[in-house]
Design a protein around this motif. Structure first.
Motif, PDB file in Angstrom:
ATOM      1  N   GLN A 206       0.812  -1.208   0.000  1.00 34.39           N
ATOM      2  CA  GLN A 206       0.000   0.000   0.000  1.00 34.39           C
ATOM      3  C   GLN A 206       0.848   1.262   0.000  1.00 34.39           C
ATOM      4  N   THR A 207       1.911   1.253   0.773  1.00 38.86           N
ATOM      5  CA  THR A 207       2.991   2.220   0.604  1.00 38.86           C
ATOM      6  C   THR A 207       4.268   1.402   0.587  1.00 38.86           C
ATOM      7  N   SER A 208       5.345   2.024   0.156  1.00 41.00           N
ATOM      8  CA  SER A 208       6.542   1.221  -0.105  1.00 41.00           C
ATOM      9  C   SER A 208       7.121   0.568   1.139  1.00 41.00           C
ATOM     10  N   LYS A 209       6.900   1.149   2.323  1.00 37.39           N
ATOM     11  CA  LYS A 209       7.534   0.621   3.524  1.00 37.39           C
ATOM     12  C   LYS A 209       6.551   0.077   4.546  1.00 37.39           C
ATOM     13  N   ILE A 210       5.295   0.459   4.451  1.00 43.32           N
ATOM     14  CA  ILE A 210       4.308  -0.001   5.417  1.00 43.32           C
ATOM     15  C   ILE A 210       3.041  -0.385   4.682  1.00 43.32           C
ATOM     16  N   GLY A 211       2.110  -0.966   5.409  1.00 41.08           N
ATOM     17  CA  GLY A 211       0.836  -1.312   4.801  1.00 41.08           C
ATOM     18  C   GLY A 211       0.795  -2.721   4.265  1.00 41.08           C
ATOM     19  N   ARG A 212      -0.324  -3.042   3.709  1.00 43.54           N
ATOM     20  CA  ARG A 212      -0.612  -4.398   3.262  1.00 43.54           C
ATOM     21  C   ARG A 212      -0.035  -4.662   1.875  1.00 43.54           C
ATOM     22  N   VAL A 213       0.396  -5.898   1.634  1.00 35.20           N
ATOM     23  CA  VAL A 213       0.760  -6.324   0.285  1.00 35.20           C
ATOM     24  C   VAL A 213      -0.539  -6.547  -0.480  1.00 35.20           C
ATOM     25  N   VAL A 214      -0.671  -5.865  -1.607  1.00 33.20           N
ATOM     26  CA  VAL A 214      -1.957  -5.842  -2.311  1.00 33.20           C
ATOM     27  C   VAL A 214      -1.888  -6.461  -3.702  1.00 33.20           C
ATOM     28  N   GLY A 215      -0.709  -6.929  -4.125  1.00 30.92           N
ATOM     29  CA  GLY A 215      -0.646  -7.542  -5.442  1.00 30.92           C
ATOM     30  C   GLY A 215       0.776  -7.739  -5.903  1.00 30.92           C
ATOM     31  N   ILE A 216       0.917  -8.140  -7.163  1.00 33.85           N
ATOM     32  CA  ILE A 216       2.232  -8.418  -7.738  1.00 33.85           C
ATOM     33  C   ILE A 216       2.333  -7.835  -9.137  1.00 33.85           C
ATOM     34  N   ARG A 217       3.558  -7.676  -9.575  1.00 33.07           N
ATOM     35  CA  ARG A 217       3.813  -7.416 -10.986  1.00 33.07           C
ATOM     36  C   ARG A 217       4.582  -8.601 -11.542  1.00 33.07           C
ATOM     37  N   ALA A 218       4.164  -9.080 -12.699  1.00 39.03           N
ATOM     38  CA  ALA A 218       4.850 -10.175 -13.376  1.00 39.03           C
ATOM     39  C   ALA A 218       5.131  -9.758 -14.808  1.00 39.03           C
ATOM     40  N   THR A 219       6.031 -10.474 -15.447  1.00 44.71           N
ATOM     41  CA  THR A 219       6.283 -10.259 -16.865  1.00 44.71           C
ATOM     42  C   THR A 219       5.984 -11.540 -17.623  1.00 44.71           C
ATOM     43  N   THR A 220       5.442 -11.382 -18.823  1.00 48.60           N
ATOM     44  CA  THR A 220       5.184 -12.524 -19.699  1.00 48.60           C
ATOM     45  C   THR A 220       5.337 -12.055 -21.141  1.00 48.60           C
ATOM     46  N   ASN A 221       6.172 -12.757 -21.881  1.00 50.57           N
ATOM     47  CA  ASN A 221       6.430 -12.400 -23.278  1.00 50.57           C
ATOM     48  C   ASN A 221       6.818 -10.939 -23.422  1.00 50.57           C
ATOM     49  N   GLY A 222       7.614 -10.450 -22.476  1.00 49.20           N
ATOM     50  CA  GLY A 222       8.096  -9.083 -22.548  1.00 49.20           C
ATOM     51  C   GLY A 222       7.118  -8.025 -22.087  1.00 49.20           C
ATOM     52  N   LYS A 223       5.947  -8.436 -21.645  1.00 49.01           N
ATOM     53  CA  LYS A 223       4.932  -7.495 -21.193  1.00 49.01           C
ATOM     54  C   LYS A 223       4.767  -7.565 -19.684  1.00 49.01           C
ATOM     55  N   SER A 224       4.442  -6.431 -19.087  1.00 47.73           N
ATOM     56  CA  SER A 224       4.224  -6.354 -17.649  1.00 47.73           C
ATOM     57  C   SER A 224       2.749  -6.551 -17.338  1.00 47.73           C
ATOM     58  N   VAL A 225       2.470  -7.341 -16.296  1.00 52.80           N
ATOM     59  CA  VAL A 225       1.095  -7.619 -15.878  1.00 52.80           C
ATOM     60  C   VAL A 225       0.974  -7.329 -14.382  1.00 52.80           C
ATOM     61  N   ALA A 226       0.032  -6.467 -14.012  1.00 48.18           N
ATOM     62  CA  ALA A 226      -0.226  -6.156 -12.603  1.00 48.18           C
ATOM     63  C   ALA A 226      -1.428  -6.955 -12.140  1.00 48.18           C
ATOM     64  N   ILE A 227      -1.243  -7.753 -11.097  1.00 51.07           N
ATOM     65  CA  ILE A 227      -2.305  -8.643 -10.607  1.00 51.07           C
ATOM     66  C   ILE A 227      -2.629  -8.279  -9.161  1.00 51.07           C
ATOM     67  N   GLN A 228      -3.864  -7.896  -8.921  1.00 50.71           N
ATOM     68  CA  GLN A 228      -4.307  -7.527  -7.581  1.00 50.71           C
ATOM     69  C   GLN A 228      -4.586  -8.777  -6.748  1.00 50.71           C
ATOM     70  N   ALA A 229      -4.181  -8.729  -5.480  1.00 48.25           N
ATOM     71  CA  ALA A 229      -4.483  -9.792  -4.518  1.00 48.25           C
ATOM     72  C   ALA A 229      -5.311  -9.169  -3.399  1.00 48.25           C
TER      73      ALA A 229
END
Length: 544
Positions: A206-229
């Motif tokens: 949620q912020t870079s140093k505190i808060g909840r982990v809310v998702g991930i960024r992945a790459t596939t075939n050279g493209k970036s994908v943001a996935i919310q958790a």
């Protein structure tokens, strides 16, 4: 809490990326729980989250699921009083399992909170796996490779309709196929969305140093994908042994020449650990990676195959011709030669000198391989390439075909009519200069003299039997392989990731070899904590 200097030292990270990424304004995909990795921790985590009412996305770096687990022997050290133990009249309990684990050899250095959670959930996890489609062998449990041999606790799976060989269903023909394919089918049936060829690059907080982990960024075939958790992220990426920089943080000797058990099907790149460290996760069990005790921790492995790059494609030394049908044979390039009797060869280092009893195992063999030799410049780490030297008679005794596709002629296997000619040919990206011909010739002559004498005067090999004297002569790659990760991200008994202040990082879970603090070898801890992580993530309450 950011990593700071520790992170940079640990992973050689870009200093600009030492904190978690800020969440994007727009998500490309979303689920309640996002699982990273599809091995023995990741797939159980996905199933466990789904059965607890969560929608689940699972990402996997490779083109297929299974990780190291699908290439394993399939044995699961799950005790504590399972239904299968009771079926065979074996008395066990969580208390006894816990006590055995925290007092046995280097296992005593494990985090007891984690071990207790494992012992309590162990039997229930095995029963749960059966409910989720796993079929156990109808044999009495045996002594575990992942723990003390006090109570029979090791069970293996079977898979109907599979002949036990490599092919489309099994990348290396290993018994771990019978574990992972039924679990994969269950996960898909339960609606888990599996995204292959997606590599984790960042965790969003949620912020870079505190808060909840809310998702991930992945790459596939050279493209970036943001996935919310929406409820949580489970890291099950399998450790760091394929990342030379990270593994050398624990043992500087582990330079680039050492291959990794499980490659090239699955890589342990440390992606999950590095992303967790950027969110402030603590490192745990650091000493466990290099402890030398009597337990079989499998930190390193002696290759069971020679003459190809990947010396440990699967457990055991059975014939490898079925690997020609593997879907990853183009990566393997050669099936390798399985060694049945180390009387049939000698090991030499990059200086062309014999340095060890070839029948040795464990730390006795690994440490000798990684020791400096006459070709190691002062101040340089690593022991360099190790070569198996043998002759035509040995190849006949072993029933080896010393030609492609069984050996890889592109720097991993060499042959010649004389020892001197052989030495001149041995070069590869890790052997920068040929083997010194005089040294190799003197080594072979000295060993042959030991055969005549019936005694190894250098390293105590049991009554050397066979001379190396009949051309052609061969040199085959036989360098140690890195295996277990016993150090990693800190978790608690609920598989929640812990930061450097000893606090839970909300929304972040980890399981398997991405974690540290439990010295157990094998599948069991991955299965147990994968199940715990998925369940806890699915049940978490997000406060907004």
């Amino acid at each position: 809490m950011g990593l700071g200097g520790l992170g940079a030292a640990l992973a050689g990270l870009d200093p600009k990326r030492l904190e978690a990424a800020e969440p994007p304004r727009r998500w490309d995909k979303a689920a309640d729980v996002v699982v990273v990795g599809s091995g023995a921790a990741g797939v159980p985590a996905a199933i466990s989250a789904a059965e607890n009412g969560a929608s689940v996305i699972l990402i996997e770096q490779q083109p297929d699921i299974g990780g190291h687990a699908i290439q394993s022997g399939g044995a699961m050290a799950l005790g504590g009083g399972s239904r299968n133990q009771k079926k065979w009249g074996i008395e066990d309990s969580p208390e006894r399992w816990h006590a055995d684990l925290i007092t046995w050899h280097d296992y005593r250095f494990s985090d007891r909170e984690i071990v207790w959670a494992f012992a309590v959930e162990s039997a229930a996890t095995l029963d749960w796996l059966v409910e989720k489609g796993l079929t156990l062998r109808d044999t009495k449990p045996g002594n575990p490779d992942g723990g003390p041999p006090t109570v029979p606790r090791s069970q293996g799976p079977v898979l109907a309709g599979w002949d036990g060989n490599a092919g489309g269903i099994s990348p290396t023909g290993s018994a771990g196929t019978a574990l992972m394919r039924p679990l994969e089918a269950t996960a898909r049936r339960m609606g888990v969305q599996i995204l292959l060829e997606h590599s984790l690059t960042d965790l969003f907080r949620q912020t870079s140093k505190i808060g909840r982990v809310v998702g991930i960024r992945a790459t596939t075939n050279g493209k970036s994908v943001a996935i919310q958790a929406r409820r949580g992220v489970v890291l099950a990426t399998g450790g760091h042994t394929s990342n030379v920089i990270v593994r050398r943080a624990f043992d500087p000797r582990l330079t680039e020449e050492y291959q990794v058990v499980g490659e090239p099907y699955s890589l342990q790149t440390g992606d999950g650990e590095l992303a967790a460290f950027r969110t402030g996760a603590a490192l745990w069990g650091a000493a466990n990676q290099t402890l030398e005790t009597g337990a079989r921790t499998h930190v390193m492995e002696k290759p069971v195959l020679v003459g190809n790059q990947y010396g440990y494609l699967r457990p055991g030394t059975r014939p490898t011709s079925d690997l020609l049908r593997s879907p990853i044979f183009s990566r393997i390039r050669a099936t390798g030669l399985p060694v049945k009797d180390f009387q049939d060869l000698i090991h030499v280092n990059m200086a062309g000198v014999r340095f060890v009893n070839e029948e040795a195992t464990g730390y006795t063999w690994w440490n000798a391989c990684m020791a400096p030799n006459a070709k190691t410049p002062p101040g340089v780490n690593g022991g360099g390439p190790i070569w198996a030297i043998f002759d035509a008679d040995a190849a006949r005794r072993e029933e080896w075909m010393c030609a492609p596709p069984f050996v890889d002629l592109d720097g991993w296997f060499f042959s010649a009519r004389t020892i001197e000619e052989l030495a001149a040919k041995v070069m590869c990206k890790y052997q920068k200069e040929p083997l010194p011909a005089d040294a190799l010739k003197a080594t072979v002559e000295r060993y042959n003299a030991f055969v005549d004498a019936g005694r190894d005067g250098d390293f105590g090999k049991t009554t050397p039997k066979y001379k190396i004297q009949t051309p052609p002569f061969y040199a085959a790659w036989s360098t140690p392989c890195a295996h277990d990760c016993l150090s990693g991200v800190r978790i608690n008994g609920r598989a929640q990731v812990i930061d450097w202040a000893g606090q839970v990082i909300p929304g972040l879970y980890a399981a398997g070899e991405s974690t540290g603090g439990f010295n157990q070898h094998g599948l069991a801890k991955c299965l147990v904590f994968g199940r715990i992580a998925g369940r806890d993530a699915a049940r978490s309450v997000v406060r907004t």
